[in-house]
Write a protein that holds these residues in place. Structure first.
Motif, PDB file in Angstrom:
ATOM      1  N   ALA A  75       1.149  -1.370  -0.184  1.00  0.00           N
ATOM      2  CA  ALA A  75      -0.269   0.031  -0.335  1.00  0.00           C
ATOM      3  C   ALA A  75       0.598   1.311  -0.060  1.00  0.00           C
ATOM      4  O   ALA A  75       0.982   1.938  -0.980  1.00  0.00           O
ATOM      5  CB  ALA A  75      -0.521   0.071   1.692  1.00  0.00           C
ATOM      6  N   SER A 133       2.652   1.502  -3.376  1.00  0.00           N
ATOM      7  CA  SER A 133       2.096   2.653  -4.501  1.00  0.00           C
ATOM      8  C   SER A 133       1.301   4.279  -4.314  1.00  0.00           C
ATOM      9  O   SER A 133       1.015   5.036  -4.851  1.00  0.00           O
ATOM     10  CB  SER A 133      -0.059   2.303  -4.595  1.00  0.00           C
ATOM     11  OG  SER A 133      -0.532   2.104  -2.745  1.00  0.00           O
ATOM     12  N   LEU A 193       4.353   9.948 -10.726  1.00  0.00           N
ATOM     13  CA  LEU A 193       3.664   9.874 -11.094  1.00  0.00           C
ATOM     14  C   LEU A 193       3.599  11.705 -10.824  1.00  0.00           C
ATOM     15  O   LEU A 193       3.344  12.888 -12.372  1.00  0.00           O
ATOM     16  CB  LEU A 193       2.502   9.825 -11.325  1.00  0.00           C
ATOM     17  CG  LEU A 193       0.700  10.238 -12.583  1.00  0.00           C
ATOM     18  CD1 LEU A 193       1.482   9.159 -14.039  1.00  0.00           C
ATOM     19  CD2 LEU A 193       0.083   9.915 -12.226  1.00  0.00           C
ATOM     20  N   MET A 215      -6.117   1.214  -0.234  1.00  0.00           N
ATOM     21  CA  MET A 215      -4.459   2.118  -0.450  1.00  0.00           C
ATOM     22  C   MET A 215      -4.140   1.156  -1.487  1.00  0.00           C
ATOM     23  O   MET A 215      -4.466   2.405  -2.732  1.00  0.00           O
ATOM     24  CB  MET A 215      -4.048   2.426   0.610  1.00  0.00           C
ATOM     25  CG  MET A 215      -3.711   3.213   1.576  1.00  0.00           C
ATOM     26  SD  MET A 215      -4.430   4.804   1.390  1.00  0.00           S
ATOM     27  CE  MET A 215      -1.971   5.112   1.068  1.00  0.00           C
ATOM     28  N   LEU A 216      -3.909   0.165  -1.955  1.00  0.00           N
ATOM     29  CA  LEU A 216      -3.122   0.379  -2.895  1.00  0.00           C
ATOM     30  C   LEU A 216      -3.939  -0.028  -4.074  1.00  0.00           C
ATOM     31  O   LEU A 216      -3.612   0.229  -4.677  1.00  0.00           O
ATOM     32  CB  LEU A 216      -2.861  -2.221  -2.375  1.00  0.00           C
ATOM     33  CG  LEU A 216      -2.678  -2.761  -2.898  1.00  0.00           C
ATOM     34  CD1 LEU A 216      -1.216  -2.128  -3.078  1.00  0.00           C
ATOM     35  CD2 LEU A 216      -3.090  -4.086  -2.720  1.00  0.00           C
ATOM     36  N   VAL A 260      -5.678   3.985  -4.063  1.00  0.00           N
ATOM     37  CA  VAL A 260      -4.428   5.421  -4.080  1.00  0.00           C
ATOM     38  C   VAL A 260      -3.304   4.584  -5.628  1.00  0.00           C
ATOM     39  O   VAL A 260      -3.206   5.289  -6.535  1.00  0.00           O
ATOM     40  CB  VAL A 260      -3.721   5.261  -3.234  1.00  0.00           C
ATOM     41  CG1 VAL A 260      -2.570   6.408  -3.138  1.00  0.00           C
ATOM     42  CG2 VAL A 260      -5.148   5.905  -2.273  1.00  0.00           C
ATOM     43  N   GLY A 261      -3.276   2.829  -5.640  1.00  0.00           N
ATOM     44  CA  GLY A 261      -2.697   2.590  -6.120  1.00  0.00           C
ATOM     45  C   GLY A 261      -2.754   2.770  -7.556  1.00  0.00           C
ATOM     46  O   GLY A 261      -1.666   2.323  -8.879  1.00  0.00           O
ATOM     47  N   ALA A 262      -4.462   2.266  -7.886  1.00  0.00           N
ATOM     48  CA  ALA A 262      -4.518   1.466  -9.306  1.00  0.00           C
ATOM     49  C   ALA A 262      -5.465   2.605  -9.476  1.00  0.00           C
ATOM     50  O   ALA A 262      -5.167   3.349 -11.063  1.00  0.00           O
ATOM     51  CB  ALA A 262      -4.787   0.266  -9.126  1.00  0.00           C
ATOM     52  N   ALA A 317      -6.211   5.867  -9.213  1.00  0.00           N
ATOM     53  CA  ALA A 317      -6.056   7.645  -9.269  1.00  0.00           C
ATOM     54  C   ALA A 317      -4.816   7.258 -10.278  1.00  0.00           C
ATOM     55  O   ALA A 317      -5.140   8.480 -11.263  1.00  0.00           O
ATOM     56  CB  ALA A 317      -5.580   8.182  -7.683  1.00  0.00           C
ATOM     57  N   ILE A 318      -4.413   6.378 -10.372  1.00  0.00           N
ATOM     58  CA  ILE A 318      -3.118   5.853 -11.517  1.00  0.00           C
ATOM     59  C   ILE A 318      -3.808   5.984 -12.279  1.00  0.00           C
ATOM     60  O   ILE A 318      -3.311   6.875 -13.816  1.00  0.00           O
ATOM     61  CB  ILE A 318      -2.038   5.442 -10.473  1.00  0.00           C
ATOM     62  CG1 ILE A 318      -1.166   5.842 -10.006  1.00  0.00           C
ATOM     63  CG2 ILE A 318      -1.187   5.202 -11.702  1.00  0.00           C
ATOM     64  CD1 ILE A 318      -0.431   5.138  -9.631  1.00  0.00           C
TER      65      ILE A 318
END
Lengths: 146, 328, 183
Positions: free
Chosen positions: B115, B118, B125, C76-77, C80-82, C84-85
């Motif tokens: 987590a 990320s 980015l 989060m994972l 946020v990690g996927a 949002a990106i």
């Protein structure tokens, strides 16, 4: 399908070979030279800027002020002055200037000298931010060398 | 009450020092390693064998002017380097260095590490985009697509380990592998015959996740100048750099805990935190070794490697492990 | 942590553990609100995405306070990690130029109406929250992974199946979209 497996196994094998090569190199001795601390030996025929040769007996320059070097220089970077002191027959060198900014190290001056009075020096670490620093007073340099 | 206040403070100081030293001195190690592999000496001038070089570099970075170029997104440009550093530092909290040295025993520490990773991705980015520089944007896009692609095989491999141990706690995972190297997950042939392959996949993924050579598409100097760090100078660049090295440390720690038995000694001798440190530094050396061995790959080859080789392999390993656990 | 949360209402000092937890709780709420505001008000799309990521992080913190660390980590994972990106990627592909979006005149009523709707929703939810007699239920099982796994495959297997179908549709949809570009 076999191309895929060839790709995987062949790739893995070549990667392993690569790693083994660098691992071997890692333990071999260093081959670079630590320059300011270790100075390489300058080869015999290295061409630095020219310098005057001293007459070992008298301690004076061998130069007889004939001016051949000055005339043979294609870029006109040598200028020398010789004076005849009172009661002497031969001229004595009083000034020998080399404008190294123009010199191309062709060696015509050395070839033209019949008395072996000039030669290439082994000076290679020259650095300056000003042009004037490359107009060498070779007579003074000879005296400083002792 | 007293201990409960002091324990976190001591841990905080120690972990910060550990992280800072690593971030600074891994740069030195890298330069030395690169030098040896190329048969040079590496840094030699500042201090004995260049040992003070990181301090000199740090001083230089800190005293430089913090330039913010015109046309960048002011806020995001400043936030990005901090965001790159924080998750790497925070990850240190949950890593068990030994059975009694751990900042905080979080039940889901494996998941927490991912987590946090990320957030690092977001940092790249944002940093790349805020720079308003075409190279930075391309680099950020590459870095993130690479991270996304390699997170999948990595997570699949982690799931394999989690299935074997039955826990997402790094402490439990390490405890499960105590006593001799034949208990380490990498050699657990009774759980799956592909465990060494699984280890390799995980290691490759962690190299790719930290954006290091041969997967350093994000900062391919020949094409992208310095990638997402192009517009950063002084400590902004320094933070990105430190974050990168810390990520390497975290990656090595994670690999050690998941596959190499954490702090357990290969032969049951002198158990203690030093075995953990020895293992992570061997892994970090391998990172450096790999970096100076292989040339950079291409973007599509990189993505092909992930989608066509690593993901199927880790998928198969997952299924085989599940079958083994069910059968035995 | 359970006891900390229960005691926050007792007005503790900031430097006690309870007070500190309360402070973090307020920070989490602040993150959600600030993130949401940035996401809606920012002129640059990238900032909106950053705000969204911030908001997601705050929500993850909220889950953590609700004693569901697994959901928090997943938040989060995945978000946020996927998510949002991926949104950032989509923006990168879609708009070559930053700045104001051209075209499409927005009606003068849109702002006030939107605000009114939002205010109404907020008011309704607030009234609902205050009127509802909140009661503390005893916890059923724990929020740890084993329990979640067991529940997902036994009493809540329908959810599991539905998620699988949604994911399958998403994969097929992605393939269809990606294939269309190739000839």
């Amino acid at each position: 399908m076999s191309a895929y497996w060839n790709d995987v196994f062949g790739g893995a094998k070549s990667l392993a070979i690569g790693l083994s090569i660098t691992a071997r190199e890692f333990f071999k001795p260093v081959i670079t030279m630590q320059y300011p601390w270790e100075v390489p030996e300058i080869p015999e025929r290295y061409r630095g800027h020219i310098e005057l040769v001293k007459n070992e007996k008298t301690g004076k320059p061998k130069c007889i002020c004939c001016g051949m070097c000055m005339r043979s220089c294609p870029s006109g970077c040598i200028s020398l002055v010789g004076k005849k002191p009172e009661g002497e027959k031969k001229k004595v060198l009083t000034k020998y200037e080399l404008d190294f900014t123009k010199c191309s190290l062709c060696g015509s001056c050395i070839e033209s000298c019949n008395f072996g009075a000039i030669r290439f020096s082994k000076d290679y670490n020259l650095a300056s931010t000003r042009k004037e620093d490359y107009v060498f007073d070779l007579l003074k340099r000879l005296e400083e060398q002792g | 009450m007293d201990t409960s206040i002091w324990r976190p403070i001591i841990y905080l100081v120690c972990f910060m020092a550990f992280a800072g030293l690593n971030a600074a001195y891994l740069g030195w190690c890298e330069r030395k390693g690169a030098g040896r592999i190329q048969r040079r000496t590496g840094p030699m001038e500042v201090g004995f064998h260049g040992l003070l070089q990181p301090l000199a570099d740090g001083l230089k970075l800190m005293t430089k002017q913090l330039l913010v170029p015109e046309g960048v997104d002011q806020i995001l440009f400043r936030i990005a380097p901090i965001l790159a550093m924080i998750p790497a530092l925070t990850s240190m909290v949950v890593i068990p260095f030994s059975d009694n040295i751990q900042g905080r025993a979080v039940e889901l520490s494996v998941l927490m590490l991912f987590a946090l990773a990320s957030i690092g991705m977001i940092a790249i980015l944002i940093g790349g985009w805020a720079s308003a520089n075409k190279y930075a944007v391309i680099s950020a896009a590459r870095a993130v697509s690479q991270n996304l692609a390699y997170e999948i095989p990595m997570l699949l491999t982690v799931i394999t380990i989690v299935m074997i141990t039955g826990s997402m706690n790094l402490q439990d995972i390490a405890m499960d592998q105590q006593g001799g190297f034949w208990h380490w997950n990498i050699f657990r042939f009774d759980k799956s015959i592909f465990m060494p392959v699984s280890f390799l996949i995980f290691f490759i993924c962690s190299v790719a996740e930290t954006n290091r050579a041969p997967f350093d598409m994000a900062e391919a100097e020949s094409e992208l100048i310095a990638g997402f760090m192009t517009e950063y100078g002084s400590m902004g660049f320094g933070l990105f750099m430190m974050g990168e090295y810390l990520n390497i440390v975290v990656g090595a720690c994670l690999t050690t805990i998941l596959f190499l038995g954490g702090w357990s000694c290969p032969f049951g001798l002198f158990p203690g935190v030093w075995w953990f440190l020895i293992k992570i530094y061997i892994l970090i050396f391998t990172f450096i070794w790999v970096r100076w061995t292989y040339p950079r790959t291409q973007v599509y080859k990189l993505l092909n490697l992930s989608w066509k080789i690593l993901i199927p392999f880790s998928m198969v390993n997952l299924l085989v492990t599940a079958a083994f656990i069910k059968v035995f | 942590m359970q006891e900390f949360i229960c005691q926050t209402s007792a007005n503790p000092s900031l430097f006690s553990a309870e007070g500190f937890v309360g402070l973090i709780f307020l920070v989490t709420i602040g993150l959600i609100v600030a993130g949401a505001l940035v996401a809606t008000c920012a002129r640059r799309l990238v900032r909106s995405v950053a705000g969204l990521a911030l908001c997601f992080t705050g929500v993850a913190g909220m889950y953590y306070f609700l004693l569901a660390p697994f959901v928090a980590m997943m938040q989060m994972l995945i978000y946020v990690g996927a998510v949002a990106i991926l949104i950032a990627f989509a923006i990168m592909m879609a708009t070559p130029e930053e700045g104001d979006l051209p075209g499409r005149r927005i009606s003068a009523l849109a702002g006030p109406l939107g605000f009114a709707t939002g205010a109404l929703l907020f008011a309704a939810l607030t009234v609902l929250a205050i009127r509802t007699p909140w009661q503390v239920f005893p916890r059923e099982g724990s929020a740890d992974m084993k329990h979640i796994g067991t529940v997902l495959l036994t009493s809540h297997s329908m959810v599991f199946e539905l998620i699988s179908i949604v994911l399958l549709i998403a994969i097929i949809g992605a393939l269809v979209l990606a294939r269309r570009g190739r000839n």
